[in-house]
Design a protein around this motif. Structure first.
Motif, PDB file in Angstrom:
ATOM      1  N   TYR A 123      -1.172   0.848  -3.677  1.00 51.18           N
ATOM      2  CA  TYR A 123      -1.413   2.156  -3.064  1.00 51.18           C
ATOM      3  C   TYR A 123      -2.908   2.469  -3.021  1.00 51.18           C
ATOM      4  CZ  TYR A 123      -0.344   6.958  -1.740  1.00 51.18           C
ATOM      5  OH  TYR A 123      -0.239   8.135  -1.071  1.00 51.18           O
ATOM      6  N   MET A 124      -3.601   2.223  -4.136  1.00 51.47           N
ATOM      7  CA  MET A 124      -5.038   2.509  -4.180  1.00 51.47           C
ATOM      8  C   MET A 124      -5.810   1.596  -3.227  1.00 51.47           C
ATOM      9  SD  MET A 124      -5.848   3.548  -8.155  1.00 51.47           S
ATOM     10  CE  MET A 124      -5.336   2.008  -8.864  1.00 51.47           C
ATOM     11  N   GLN A 125      -5.415   0.337  -3.155  1.00 49.31           N
ATOM     12  CA  GLN A 125      -6.089  -0.586  -2.242  1.00 49.31           C
ATOM     13  C   GLN A 125      -5.891  -0.169  -0.787  1.00 49.31           C
ATOM     14  OE1 GLN A 125      -4.431  -4.385  -3.338  1.00 49.31           O
ATOM     15  NE2 GLN A 125      -6.055  -4.814  -4.805  1.00 49.31           N
ATOM     16  N   VAL A 126      -4.661   0.140  -0.429  1.00 53.10           N
ATOM     17  CA  VAL A 126      -4.360   0.467   0.969  1.00 53.10           C
ATOM     18  C   VAL A 126      -4.960   1.816   1.361  1.00 53.10           C
ATOM     19  CG1 VAL A 126      -2.484   0.962   2.591  1.00 53.10           C
ATOM     20  CG2 VAL A 126      -2.297  -0.973   1.040  1.00 53.10           C
ATOM     21  N   SER A 127      -4.885   2.789   0.464  1.00 51.42           N
ATOM     22  CA  SER A 127      -5.417   4.116   0.810  1.00 51.42           C
ATOM     23  C   SER A 127      -6.928   4.189   0.649  1.00 51.42           C
ATOM     24  CB  SER A 127      -4.753   5.190  -0.056  1.00 51.42           C
ATOM     25  OG  SER A 127      -5.185   5.089  -1.400  1.00 51.42           O
ATOM     26  N   GLY A 128      -7.510   3.264  -0.108  1.00 54.79           N
ATOM     27  CA  GLY A 128      -8.940   3.295  -0.351  1.00 54.79           C
ATOM     28  C   GLY A 128      -9.364   4.395  -1.293  1.00 54.79           C
ATOM     29  N   ARG A 129      -8.438   4.901  -2.097  1.00 49.65           N
ATOM     30  CA  ARG A 129      -8.717   6.005  -3.012  1.00 49.65           C
ATOM     31  C   ARG A 129      -8.492   5.572  -4.452  1.00 49.65           C
ATOM     32  NH1 ARG A 129      -4.816   9.959  -1.546  1.00 49.65           N
ATOM     33  NH2 ARG A 129      -5.925  11.500  -2.759  1.00 49.65           N
ATOM     34  N   ILE A 130      -9.252   6.171  -5.359  1.00 50.60           N
ATOM     35  CA  ILE A 130      -9.130   5.881  -6.781  1.00 50.60           C
ATOM     36  C   ILE A 130      -8.273   6.970  -7.421  1.00 50.60           C
ATOM     37  CG2 ILE A 130     -10.393   5.661  -8.955  1.00 50.60           C
ATOM     38  CD1 ILE A 130     -12.807   4.767  -7.273  1.00 50.60           C
ATOM     39  N   ASP A 131      -7.225   6.579  -8.100  1.00 47.45           N
ATOM     40  CA  ASP A 131      -6.314   7.485  -8.810  1.00 47.45           C
ATOM     41  C   ASP A 131      -5.858   8.664  -7.950  1.00 47.45           C
ATOM     42  OD1 ASP A 131      -4.711   8.531 -10.781  1.00 47.45           O
ATOM     43  OD2 ASP A 131      -6.334   9.047 -12.153  1.00 47.45           O
TER      44      ASP A 131
END
Length: 165
Positions: free
Chosen positions: A74-82
């Motif tokens: 999820y973090m990789q695909v969305s480009g967001r941390i936590d």
């Protein structure tokens, strides 16, 4: 719906999306961790009622392992941390908090689940030491571990309450 969700490069039906958001409960407005924790409680009850300690323990281990995978994706695909909508960590944490409900030979009530919920959310929101150590790690492991530690701390308080009251 947030624009980044509409632009999710993978399908919202991708297993990582569904698991990370705990069947989309993390997408509910305001306080996604609270919604994720609430959505996990009926499953805790099922695991306790029909699986007893082995069932809940297996659920905790499985949610932790699949949580690392799904939150990483999820973090990789969305480009967001936590991202806040990732609530599989709350699932694991609230299930850990519910462990004393099995370990103490006393009837389990709805109030016990309410206390487990309140204690877990308290630790998860305040993030006292050592929870904040893991909260500062920007990895899937850190995402999961801060709630594991919050769950352990809440479980210890719940256990103490159930023993002495």
């Amino acid at each position: 719906m947030a624009s980044w969700i509409k632009n999710w490069p993978a399908s919202p039906l991708h297993p990582a999306f569904i698991i990370a958001t705990w069947f989309y409960s993390g997408l509910l407005p305001r306080a996604p961790g609270t919604w994720g924790s609430l959505a996990a409680l009926p499953f805790a009850w099922l695991l306790i009622e029909y699986g007893a300690l082995p069932g809940l323990a297996a659920g905790i281990v499985f949610s932790f392992l699949i949580g690392i995978w799904s939150s990483r994706v999820y973090m990789q695909v969305s480009g967001r941390i936590d991202p806040g909508e990732v609530v599989i960590d709350e699932v694991c944490g609230i299930w850990i908090t519910c462990l004393p409900l099995i370990l103490i030979p006393a009837p389990v009530s709805l109030e016990d689940y309410g206390m487990a919920f309140a204690l877990f959310r308290l630790f998860d929101i305040l993030k006292p030491w050592p929870i904040r150590i893991f909260d500062r790690k920007h990895s899937a492991f850190g995402v999961m571990m801060d709630d594991v530690v919050a769950g352990i701390m809440a479980a210890l308080l719940l256990w103490g309450y159930k023993i002495y009251v």
